[in-house]
Design an enzyme around this catalytic site. Structure first.
Site, PDB file in Angstrom:
ATOM      1  CE1 TYR A   1      -5.105 -42.822  23.298  1.00 56.86           C
ATOM      2  CE2 TYR A   1      -7.362 -42.114  22.933  1.00 56.86           C
ATOM      3  CZ  TYR A   1      -6.014 -41.945  22.737  1.00 56.86           C
ATOM      4  OH  TYR A   1      -5.562 -40.887  21.974  1.00 56.86           O
TER       5      TYR A   1
ATOM      6  CG  ASP B   1      -1.557 -44.167  24.676  1.00 52.93           C
ATOM      7  OD1 ASP B   1      -0.812 -43.648  25.531  1.00 52.93           O
ATOM      8  OD2 ASP B   1      -1.835 -43.624  23.589  1.00 52.93           O
TER       9      ASP B   1
ATOM     10  CG  HIS C   1       1.629 -45.552  20.608  1.00 54.29           C
ATOM     11  ND1 HIS C   1       1.721 -45.239  21.949  1.00 54.29           N
ATOM     12  CD2 HIS C   1       0.937 -44.532  20.030  1.00 54.29           C
ATOM     13  CE1 HIS C   1       1.094 -44.085  22.178  1.00 54.29           C
ATOM     14  NE2 HIS C   1       0.620 -43.640  21.032  1.00 54.29           N
TER      15      HIS C   1
END
Length: 260
Positions: free
Chosen positions: A105, A147, A251
């Site tokens: 992340y 991500d 998302h």
DNA sequence: ATGACGTTTTTCAAACGA
């Protein structure tokens, strides 16, 4: 081997759609980001019931947090403390018969794309720089997902020109990401399946009145592999429908099937 | 591009996201 990566935007708030995803798509490994939960409060029993009982989690209170869930045992796992901030942005797992899987992340970077006045943007650039040095020294077979908070190509965003000064698509971030890709020879699996001149998104803002009609998306989520794994991915899809499920994440999950 | 939306927390307002 079916791998799905998904920024879940709070795992506890979205148990219903995690179950829906697992039931409908049957991943062997599920990588989640923005779990927003400390490790001792993680819903481990829920994942056991879903048939993904083997967990490697790296969480913290309120923000960030990653978790990787597997059908089969996780033999080994480790975390890297990027930028020595003690935050939860990475976990790597080794599952038998698969390469090492890194779940990331990357910092979002705040609003202002200037590291001098915006500490969050400076953090994002430093994080990418550390990932680049790490990638350059990386040996063996690896999968990197998560991500990454950057949409590098023109057709990774709904309007390239309008987003040039918007954090996630600024030239300085794109250059940093391309340098990172080059450092290990990372293979951009999503773009192996959808040509670079076609629109491809994995995130749509909550703030749009009708996210699907407006379709102002960005490709912030990625699946990369070591160059040695070229040709091992046999299928990829962004599960766009999931963006429209009840109480969705902003998302969509990204699914890749590998033939190891 | 703007505004508007969702989650979390020593909550009922503010920080953060992207």
């Amino acid at each position: 081997m079916r791998l799905i990566t998904w920024n879940i935007n709070s795992v506890r708030a979205r148990l219903d759609i995690v179950a829906q995803l697992v039931r409908d798509y049957q991943p062997d490994v599920l990588c989640l980001q923005e779990t927003k939960v400390q490790d001792h409060m993680f819903p481990t029993g829920f994942f056991e019931e879903l048939g993904l009982p083997h967990l490697a989690i790296h969480g913290q209170k309120s923000h960030h947090g990653v978790a990787t869930a597997s059908k089969t045992p996780i033999d080994d796992h480790f975390k890297i403390d990027w930028c020595e901030k003690g935050d939860a942005r990475h976990i790597a797992v080794k599952v038998d018969g698969m390469p090492m899987i890194h779940n990331f992340y990357v910092p979002a970077g705040g609003d202002e794309p200037d590291p001098v006045i915006n500490d969050k943007f400076a953090h994002k650039l430093k994080f990418l720089d550390e990932m680049t040095s790490w990638s350059a020294d990386l040996d063996g077979d690896h999968i990197l997902v998560g991500d990454l908070n950057i949409a590098p190509y023109e057709d990774d965003v709904w309007d390239h020109k309008k987003l040039l000064k918007v954090v996630s698509h600024t030239p300085v971030e794109v250059e940093a990401m391309l340098k990172l890709i080059e450092a290990h020879g990372w293979q951009d699996i999503m773009r192996d399946f959808v040509p670079k001149d076609q629109k491809l998104y994995s995130w749509w803002s909550y703030r749009a009145r009708d996210w699907s009609a407006a379709d102002k998306g960005r490709r912030l989520d990625h699946v990369w592999t070591s160059p040695s794994l070229k040709g091992k991915a046999v299928h990829m899809e962004v599960i766009r429908d999931a963006r429209g499920w009840v109480k969705p994440s902003d998302h969509a999950p990204v699914l890749v099937d590998f033939n190891f």
